[in-house]
Write a protein that holds these residues in place. Sequence first.
Motif, PDB file in Angstrom:
ATOM      1  N   LYS A 193       0.819  -1.226   0.000  1.00 42.16           N
ATOM      2  CA  LYS A 193       0.000   0.000   0.000  1.00 42.16           C
ATOM      3  C   LYS A 193       0.847   1.268   0.000  1.00 42.16           C
ATOM      4  O   LYS A 193       0.340   2.348  -0.216  1.00 42.16           O
ATOM      5  CB  LYS A 193      -0.911   0.011   1.233  1.00 42.16           C
ATOM      6  N   HIS A 212      10.693  -1.321   5.625  1.00 42.54           N
ATOM      7  CA  HIS A 212       9.424  -2.040   5.836  1.00 42.54           C
ATOM      8  C   HIS A 212       9.467  -3.397   5.099  1.00 42.54           C
ATOM      9  O   HIS A 212       9.127  -4.445   5.660  1.00 42.54           O
ATOM     10  CB  HIS A 212       8.278  -1.155   5.325  1.00 42.54           C
ATOM     11  N   HIS A 247      11.894 -10.815   6.508  1.00 45.44           N
ATOM     12  CA  HIS A 247      12.449 -11.563   7.643  1.00 45.44           C
ATOM     13  C   HIS A 247      11.332 -12.109   8.541  1.00 45.44           C
ATOM     14  O   HIS A 247      11.449 -13.207   9.093  1.00 45.44           O
ATOM     15  CB  HIS A 247      13.409 -10.685   8.450  1.00 45.44           C
ATOM     16  N   ASP A 248      10.251 -11.339   8.671  1.00 50.39           N
ATOM     17  CA  ASP A 248       9.146 -11.789   9.525  1.00 50.39           C
ATOM     18  C   ASP A 248       8.482 -13.055   8.985  1.00 50.39           C
ATOM     19  O   ASP A 248       7.964 -13.874   9.751  1.00 50.39           O
ATOM     20  CB  ASP A 248       8.099 -10.674   9.639  1.00 50.39           C
ATOM     21  N   ARG A 288       3.793   3.949   4.464  1.00 48.48           N
ATOM     22  CA  ARG A 288       4.859   4.638   5.188  1.00 48.48           C
ATOM     23  C   ARG A 288       5.489   5.731   4.334  1.00 48.48           C
ATOM     24  O   ARG A 288       5.597   6.883   4.769  1.00 48.48           O
ATOM     25  CB  ARG A 288       5.890   3.608   5.710  1.00 48.48           C
ATOM     26  N   PHE A 316      -2.824   2.035  13.731  1.00 49.95           N
ATOM     27  CA  PHE A 316      -2.633   1.241  12.511  1.00 49.95           C
ATOM     28  C   PHE A 316      -2.550  -0.257  12.845  1.00 49.95           C
ATOM     29  O   PHE A 316      -3.176  -1.094  12.194  1.00 49.95           O
ATOM     30  CB  PHE A 316      -1.354   1.699  11.789  1.00 49.95           C
ATOM     31  N   GLN A 317      -1.773  -0.589  13.887  1.00 48.67           N
ATOM     32  CA  GLN A 317      -1.603  -2.007  14.226  1.00 48.67           C
ATOM     33  C   GLN A 317      -2.875  -2.611  14.825  1.00 48.67           C
ATOM     34  O   GLN A 317      -3.182  -3.783  14.593  1.00 48.67           O
ATOM     35  CB  GLN A 317      -0.421  -2.200  15.169  1.00 48.67           C
ATOM     36  N   ASP A 372      -4.891  -3.483  12.010  1.00 50.50           N
ATOM     37  CA  ASP A 372      -4.301  -4.685  11.400  1.00 50.50           C
ATOM     38  C   ASP A 372      -4.737  -5.942  12.164  1.00 50.50           C
ATOM     39  O   ASP A 372      -5.027  -6.979  11.560  1.00 50.50           O
ATOM     40  CB  ASP A 372      -2.774  -4.563  11.378  1.00 50.50           C
ATOM     41  N   GLN A 389       9.916  -6.862  17.811  1.00 52.54           N
ATOM     42  CA  GLN A 389       9.910  -8.221  17.264  1.00 52.54           C
ATOM     43  C   GLN A 389      10.372  -9.236  18.315  1.00 52.54           C
ATOM     44  O   GLN A 389       9.810 -10.329  18.424  1.00 52.54           O
ATOM     45  CB  GLN A 389      10.800  -8.283  16.008  1.00 52.54           C
ATOM     46  N   ARG A 396       1.024 -10.879   0.527  1.00 52.31           N
ATOM     47  CA  ARG A 396       0.294 -10.135  -0.517  1.00 52.31           C
ATOM     48  C   ARG A 396      -0.225 -11.083  -1.616  1.00 52.31           C
ATOM     49  O   ARG A 396      -0.128 -10.781  -2.816  1.00 52.31           O
ATOM     50  CB  ARG A 396       1.173  -9.049  -1.144  1.00 52.31           C
ATOM     51  N   TYR A 420      12.067  -5.157   4.116  1.00 49.11           N
ATOM     52  CA  TYR A 420      13.019  -6.069   4.780  1.00 49.11           C
ATOM     53  C   TYR A 420      12.357  -6.721   5.993  1.00 49.11           C
ATOM     54  O   TYR A 420      12.494  -7.929   6.224  1.00 49.11           O
ATOM     55  CB  TYR A 420      14.300  -5.307   5.170  1.00 49.11           C
ATOM     56  N   LYS A 447       6.996  -2.686  17.574  1.00 41.69           N
ATOM     57  CA  LYS A 447       7.101  -3.533  16.375  1.00 41.69           C
ATOM     58  C   LYS A 447       6.579  -2.818  15.123  1.00 41.69           C
ATOM     59  O   LYS A 447       7.218  -2.847  14.077  1.00 41.69           O
ATOM     60  CB  LYS A 447       6.316  -4.826  16.611  1.00 41.69           C
ATOM     61  N   THR A 448       5.443  -2.177  15.231  1.00 40.67           N
ATOM     62  CA  THR A 448       4.820  -1.536  14.066  1.00 40.67           C
ATOM     63  C   THR A 448       4.887  -0.019  14.150  1.00 40.67           C
ATOM     64  O   THR A 448       5.215   0.658  13.174  1.00 40.67           O
ATOM     65  CB  THR A 448       3.327  -1.934  13.996  1.00 40.67           C
TER      66      THR A 448
HETATM   67  C1  GRG Z   1      11.940  -9.432  11.440  1.00 38.58           C
HETATM   68  C2  GRG Z   1      13.442  -7.506  12.019  1.00 38.58           C
HETATM   69  C3  GRG Z   1      12.123  -8.053  11.875  1.00 38.58           C
HETATM   70  C4  GRG Z   1      11.094  -7.287  12.185  1.00 38.58           C
HETATM   71  C5  GRG Z   1       9.745  -7.704  11.985  1.00 38.58           C
HETATM   72  C6  GRG Z   1       7.349  -5.126  11.441  1.00 38.58           C
HETATM   73  C7  GRG Z   1       7.725  -6.518  11.676  1.00 38.58           C
HETATM   74  C8  GRG Z   1       8.811  -6.751  12.609  1.00 38.58           C
HETATM   75  C9  GRG Z   1       7.174  -7.558  11.071  1.00 38.58           C
HETATM   76  C10 GRG Z   1       6.184  -7.430  10.031  1.00 38.58           C
HETATM   77  C11 GRG Z   1       4.995  -8.301  10.301  1.00 38.58           C
HETATM   78  C12 GRG Z   1       3.879  -7.564  10.815  1.00 38.58           C
HETATM   79  C13 GRG Z   1       2.558  -8.220  10.833  1.00 38.58           C
HETATM   80  C14 GRG Z   1       4.036  -6.382  11.239  1.00 38.58           C
HETATM   81  C15 GRG Z   1       3.003  -5.570  11.660  1.00 38.58           C
HETATM   82  C16 GRG Z   1       3.078  -4.393  10.787  1.00 38.58           C
HETATM   83  C17 GRG Z   1       2.213  -4.530   9.635  1.00 38.58           C
HETATM   84  C18 GRG Z   1       0.793  -4.329   9.870  1.00 38.58           C
HETATM   85  C19 GRG Z   1       2.721  -4.822   8.459  1.00 38.58           C
HETATM   86  C20 GRG Z   1       1.934  -4.796   7.226  1.00 38.58           C
HETATM   87  O1  GRG Z   1       1.942  -3.468   6.806  1.00 38.58           O
HETATM   88  P1  GRG Z   1       1.074  -2.988   5.603  1.00 38.58           P
HETATM   89  O2  GRG Z   1      -0.358  -3.330   5.839  1.00 38.58           O
HETATM   90  O3  GRG Z   1       1.641  -3.898   4.424  1.00 38.58           O
HETATM   91  O4  GRG Z   1       1.380  -1.552   5.342  1.00 38.58           O
HETATM   92  P2  GRG Z   1       1.749  -3.636   2.870  1.00 38.58           P
HETATM   93  O5  GRG Z   1       1.631  -5.004   2.261  1.00 38.58           O
HETATM   94  O6  GRG Z   1       0.647  -2.728   2.416  1.00 38.58           O
HETATM   95  O7  GRG Z   1       3.086  -3.024   2.641  1.00 38.58           O
END
Ligand code: GRG
Length: 294
Positions: free
Chosen positions: A46, A78, A84-85, A49, A217-218, A221, A157, A97, A80, A180-181
């Motif tokens: 999307k 984001h 990794h997640d 950020r 936002f989280q 989510d 994380q 996605r 990366y 985390k977010t």
């Molecule tokens: C592994 C170093 C490391 C960190 C991981 C942020 C995070 C920490 C992991 C991502 C997984 C996750 C569910 C994070 C929550 C943040 C989130 C809602 C991510 C999805 O963001 P969107 O909705 O995604 O903006 P798009 O696909 O639109 O980019």
Amino acid sequence: MDIATYLKTKSEQIEKHLDELVPEKGDLPYNQLFRAARYALMSGGKRLRPILTLATAETLGGNANAALSAACALEMIHTYSLIHDDLPCMDDDDFRRGKPSLHKAFTEAHAVLTGDYLLTYAFEVIANDDLLQPEQKIALINILAKHSGAPGMIAGQVMDIEAEGQQIDLETLKHIHRHKTGAIISASIACGGIAAGASKAQMDSLRHFGDIIGLAFQIVDDVIDVTSSFQKHGKAVSSDVINQKSTYATLLGVEPAKQTAVSLLKQAENHLDTLNVDPSLLKGISHKLVHRQI
Ligand code: GRG
């Protein structure tokens, strides 16, 4: 311009710049790295950020072009974090996605290295941007390092993984979400402020706004994870459920979680009103972000 058109226009501008920043390099023996990076980076995110970075800079009357490299750096960080997640040692998600996750489409080693590349390249992109003053580069690098590093997303994380299968309370969950977010969302907003030369008072307002909207936002989510898992993950049950993770939706229930996000939106908007500039663009984006379906 209405908000939907603004989001589409900015998303296209960001994608064009990302496309230029990470081209395929056919003549290099490690070209697979760039193919993998493009697979993850150009797969329909999307772009929230980087849009927040550009919108913050524009709101403050700054040159949006000077914010573009920071915006793209944020999308790289984001991306990366998502790569990794998804790894088997983290959330172990085979889809992202609606497509196979990077470690499925390539290999686990490629996924680790592609994440490492995008994180380090993000800093290089800012260091090499001629539109930024040296002190702006230092401030941007500092914010990005702190918010993506140990005091920010990495802390989140670690706490998130350690909380798996545990019964945690709402305060602990809030703390995890804000790191985390929220840390990367608030960094996106702060970077827009730095690129636009915001005053100290404006940076303080942006920090409060970013902190609150990142949490909202989280929470949204968490709700989407339960209500639209198939659209979001391409599977009926999310990895949060499989990994026994507490979320706002599981701790509070879906409707109270939604109400919490709406109430945070109001608090975030109050901080925008202290910026002393027209906040309507950032309010419009925040509203979309909290009322999104996916
Ligand atoms: C592994 C170093 C490391 C960190 C991981 C942020 C995070 C920490 C992991 C991502 C997984 C996750 C569910 C994070 C929550 C943040 C989130 C809602 C991510 C999805 O963001 P969107 O909705 O995604 O903006 P798009 O696909 O639109 O980019």
